[in-house]
Design a protein around this motif. Structure first.
Motif, PDB file in Angstrom:
ATOM      1  N   GLY A   1       0.786  -1.230   0.000  1.00  0.00           N
ATOM      2  CA  GLY A   1       0.000   0.000   0.000  1.00  0.00           C
ATOM      3  C   GLY A   1       0.820   1.282   0.000  1.00  0.00           C
ATOM      4  O   GLY A   1       0.269   2.366   0.115  1.00  0.00           O
ATOM      5  N   GLU A   2       2.144   1.147  -0.143  1.00  0.00           N
ATOM      6  CA  GLU A   2       2.992   2.356  -0.147  1.00  0.00           C
ATOM      7  C   GLU A   2       3.383   2.732  -1.569  1.00  0.00           C
ATOM      8  O   GLU A   2       3.305   1.923  -2.484  1.00  0.00           O
ATOM      9  N   LYS A   3       3.862   3.959  -1.707  1.00  0.00           N
ATOM     10  CA  LYS A   3       4.415   4.381  -2.998  1.00  0.00           C
ATOM     11  C   LYS A   3       5.905   4.063  -2.991  1.00  0.00           C
ATOM     12  O   LYS A   3       6.543   4.099  -1.924  1.00  0.00           O
ATOM     13  N   ALA A   4       6.458   3.757  -4.154  1.00  0.00           N
ATOM     14  CA  ALA A   4       7.889   3.428  -4.218  1.00  0.00           C
ATOM     15  C   ALA A   4       8.563   4.296  -5.281  1.00  0.00           C
ATOM     16  O   ALA A   4       8.113   4.356  -6.430  1.00  0.00           O
ATOM     17  N   LEU A   5       9.642   4.976  -4.855  1.00  0.00           N
ATOM     18  CA  LEU A   5      10.369   5.865  -5.767  1.00  0.00           C
ATOM     19  C   LEU A   5      11.859   5.565  -5.658  1.00  0.00           C
ATOM     20  O   LEU A   5      12.398   5.474  -4.553  1.00  0.00           O
ATOM     21  N   ASP A   6      12.533   5.388  -6.804  1.00  0.00           N
ATOM     22  CA  ASP A   6      13.983   5.196  -6.763  1.00  0.00           C
ATOM     23  C   ASP A   6      14.592   5.734  -8.056  1.00  0.00           C
ATOM     24  O   ASP A   6      14.434   5.143  -9.132  1.00  0.00           O
ATOM     25  N   THR A   7      15.240   6.873  -7.951  1.00  0.00           N
ATOM     26  CA  THR A   7      15.915   7.436  -9.125  1.00  0.00           C
ATOM     27  C   THR A   7      17.395   7.670  -8.803  1.00  0.00           C
ATOM     28  O   THR A   7      18.014   8.590  -9.311  1.00  0.00           O
ATOM     29  N   ASP A   8      17.940   6.794  -7.949  1.00  0.00           N
ATOM     30  CA  ASP A   8      19.370   6.898  -7.597  1.00  0.00           C
ATOM     31  C   ASP A   8      20.250   6.485  -8.770  1.00  0.00           C
ATOM     32  O   ASP A   8      19.805   5.816  -9.689  1.00  0.00           O
ATOM     33  N   PHE A   9      21.515   6.845  -8.659  1.00  0.00           N
ATOM     34  CA  PHE A   9      22.533   6.249  -9.523  1.00  0.00           C
ATOM     35  C   PHE A   9      23.398   5.376  -8.603  1.00  0.00           C
ATOM     36  O   PHE A   9      24.461   5.787  -8.157  1.00  0.00           O
ATOM     37  N   PRO A  10      22.913   4.165  -8.242  1.00  0.00           N
ATOM     38  CA  PRO A  10      23.603   3.394  -7.202  1.00  0.00           C
ATOM     39  C   PRO A  10      24.979   2.901  -7.643  1.00  0.00           C
ATOM     40  O   PRO A  10      25.246   2.774  -8.840  1.00  0.00           O
ATOM     41  N   GLU A  11      25.807   2.609  -6.646  1.00  0.00           N
ATOM     42  CA  GLU A  11      27.163   2.107  -6.903  1.00  0.00           C
ATOM     43  C   GLU A  11      27.130   0.704  -7.498  1.00  0.00           C
ATOM     44  O   GLU A  11      27.930   0.357  -8.347  1.00  0.00           O
ATOM     45  N   GLU A  12      26.160  -0.132  -6.987  1.00  0.00           N
ATOM     46  CA  GLU A  12      26.194  -1.537  -7.408  1.00  0.00           C
ATOM     47  C   GLU A  12      25.785  -1.687  -8.869  1.00  0.00           C
ATOM     48  O   GLU A  12      25.063  -0.869  -9.405  1.00  0.00           O
ATOM     49  N   ASP A  13      26.267  -2.766  -9.507  1.00  0.00           N
ATOM     50  CA  ASP A  13      25.961  -3.045 -10.903  1.00  0.00           C
ATOM     51  C   ASP A  13      24.574  -3.669 -10.985  1.00  0.00           C
ATOM     52  O   ASP A  13      24.333  -4.762 -10.515  1.00  0.00           O
ATOM     53  N   LYS A  14      23.652  -2.939 -11.601  1.00  0.00           N
ATOM     54  CA  LYS A  14      22.277  -3.439 -11.633  1.00  0.00           C
ATOM     55  C   LYS A  14      22.172  -4.758 -12.382  1.00  0.00           C
ATOM     56  O   LYS A  14      21.382  -5.616 -12.038  1.00  0.00           O
ATOM     57  N   PHE A  15      23.004  -4.914 -13.428  1.00  0.00           N
ATOM     58  CA  PHE A  15      22.910  -6.145 -14.218  1.00  0.00           C
ATOM     59  C   PHE A  15      23.329  -7.356 -13.383  1.00  0.00           C
ATOM     60  O   PHE A  15      22.803  -8.437 -13.505  1.00  0.00           O
ATOM     61  N   GLU A  16      24.337  -7.129 -12.529  1.00  0.00           N
ATOM     62  CA  GLU A  16      24.833  -8.200 -11.662  1.00  0.00           C
ATOM     63  C   GLU A  16      23.765  -8.576 -10.637  1.00  0.00           C
ATOM     64  O   GLU A  16      23.586  -9.733 -10.299  1.00  0.00           O
ATOM     65  N   LYS A  17      23.062  -7.569 -10.141  1.00  0.00           N
ATOM     66  CA  LYS A  17      22.058  -7.817  -9.109  1.00  0.00           C
ATOM     67  C   LYS A  17      20.823  -8.525  -9.665  1.00  0.00           C
ATOM     68  O   LYS A  17      20.090  -9.159  -8.942  1.00  0.00           O
TER      69      LYS A  17
END
Ligand code: SAM
Ligand code: SF4
Length: 439
Positions: free
Chosen positions: A122-138
């Motif tokens: 029931g919550e809203k979710a927002l994420d527009t970071d440029f994170p350190e971790e490799d998204k493809f790896e995750k």
């Protein structure tokens, strides 16, 4: 009994978004989602947006508004915005369109499963970071399902060039290359699942410099590593910047038989004054000399490009220089756009060229490009090309695929399977495709 949850993804823009959408669907597959082709029966709708075209954000808002009825019917429906508009607009999207449950930027979509869970609570979710971790790896590795004979594989993202008209450095962030071993593992996996042609993707793909076993690899070195994969027959890459066409990459076009003779090399303008104002860091002449070297390495290469007309300060003489450059190069394909402002980019603040002038120039340029495309396509008649067959054609017994030059080719009564590569003699040239017979 409840079945799997249904995910509808609508993808806008470039091939990188097509690739990202596939990976987002895989990530949400772990949450029990399967893809559906219709928004009407979806439990989650994701718009994977592009910010390149004019009024991109406005178009997304109006598209979102159309989902109101669906949400009224099914209050459990979750609506998400991904991609470059999500990055650029961020929280503003939820403020302007309260229907939206989730906003995720292109660098954060490996966090989608957690974000989805948050929306279910029931919550809203927002994420527009440029994170350190490799998204493809995750992300989970691609599931082992069989797939079609062609695939995209993102090897590089972001851009440090800051052309004065472009939002990419702001929405996709700084230039980052994926490590070579991860790309090679993904490529081998794709080939095991039936892929015969891989297109390496990057906003600035030829600036690739990913970590390899003995230091960074160039794009050409990566291509030579991919060349060793048995079963992989064709390699392509897009999109390139003229300043990053390294010697070894040009050479590979002449020596690597799996590297296809097609190159998309945007120049944007033929006027040095405009190129300078665009912050392109190459001149018309340096581009033409580059083309000469590429053609020397691979004389039959089909060239493609991007052009912007009506950039601020573009005079008739500047525009004429663009037409001259196009005449000189002879493109087999090209994309041309009227300049349009992107808030936050330097050119947006400058005095603008009249809209009528832009339209008239675009029409003239497109007439020239269409003629060239036509000539190149017609010149294929009588030649033998190699075709990777991708799917049955519209007519009974017909099969369709792409030649090494990326022309669509149809063969009537072709007794071939999807994924086969066969020699085809071209017999006719239609509006958007070639026809031929098996040799
Ligand atoms: N990285 C590539 C390059 O260096 O050319 C292209 C990236 S961009 C996603 C694709 C094309 O969109 C550009 O080549 C340019 O022609 C066009 N484009 C980008 N921003 C634009 C703008 N503000 N107005 C019109 N066309 C634009
Ligand atoms: Fe945009 Fe391409 Fe210029 Fe980078 S090089 S800023 S992606 S047009």
């Amino acid at each position: 009994m409840t079945g799997p949850k249904k995910l509808f993804i609508k993808t806008y823009g470039c091939q990188m978004n097509v690739y990202d959408s596939e990976r987002m669907a895989e990530a949400l597959g772990g949450q029990g989602y399967v893809e559906t082709k219709s928004a009407d029966d979806a439990d989650m709708i994701l718009l994977n947006t592009c910010h390149i075209r004019e009024k991109a954000a406005e178009k997304v808002y109006s598209e979102l508004g159309r989902f109101r009825g669906l949400k009224d019917e099914n209050p459990d429906l979750k609506i998400g915005v991904a991609g470059c508009v999500a990055q650029a607009e961020g929280e503003e999207i939820m403020r302007r369109q309260p229907l939206v449950d989730l906003v995720v930027g292109p660098q954060s979509y490996h966090r989608l499963p957690d974000m989805e869970a948050k929306t279910r609570a029931g919550e809203k979710a927002l994420d527009t970071d440029f994170p350190e971790e490799d998204k493809f790896e995750k992300l989970k590795s691609r599931p082992k399902a069989a797939r079609g004979p062609t695939a995209f594989l993102t090897v590089q993202e972001g851009c440090d060039k800051f052309c004065a008209f472009c939002v990419v450095p702001y929405t996709r962030g700084a230039e980052v290359s994926r490590p070579a071993d991860r790309i090679l593992t993904e490529a081998r996996d794709l080939v095991e699942r039936g892929v015969r042609e891989i297109t390496l993707l990057g906003q600035n793909v030829n600036a690739y410099h990913g970590v390899g076993p003995d230091g960074d690899l160039t794009l050409a070195q990566l291509i030579w590593e991919l060349d060793k994969i048995d079963g992989l027959a064709r390699i392509r890459f897009t999109t390139s910047h003229p300043n990053d066409m390294a010697d070894d990459l040009i050479e590979a076009h002449g020596t690597c038989s799996k590297l296809m003779p097609y190159l998309h090399l945007p120049v944007q303008s033929g006027s040095d004054h405009i190129l300078k104002r665009m912050n392109r860091s190459h001149t018309a002449d340096s581009y033409l000399r580059l083309i000469e070297r590429i053609r020397k390495a691979r004389p039959d290469i089909l060239l493609s490009g991007d052009f912007i007309v009506g950039f601020p300060e573009e005079s008739d003489a500047d525009f004429q220089a663009t037409l001259d450059l196009v005449e000189e190069v002879g493109y087999g394909q090209a994309y041309s756009f009227k300049y349009s402002t992107r808030p936050g980019t330097p050119a947006a603040e400058r005095p603008q060229v009249d809209e009528d002038v832009k339209s008239e120039r675009l029409q003239r340029l497109q007439t020239l490009i269409t003629r060239q495309q036509r000539d190149v396509q017609d010149s294929m008649v009588g030649k033998d090309v190699s075709v990777l067959f991708e799917k049955p054609g519209r007519r009974e017994g017909q099969m369709g695929g792409k030649s090494e030059y990326l022309h669509a080719v149809h063969v009537a009564n072709a007794n071939v399977k999807v994924g086969e590569i066969r020699k085809v003699r071209i017999t006719d040239s239609g509006t958007n495709s070639l026809g031929g017979v098996l040799v």
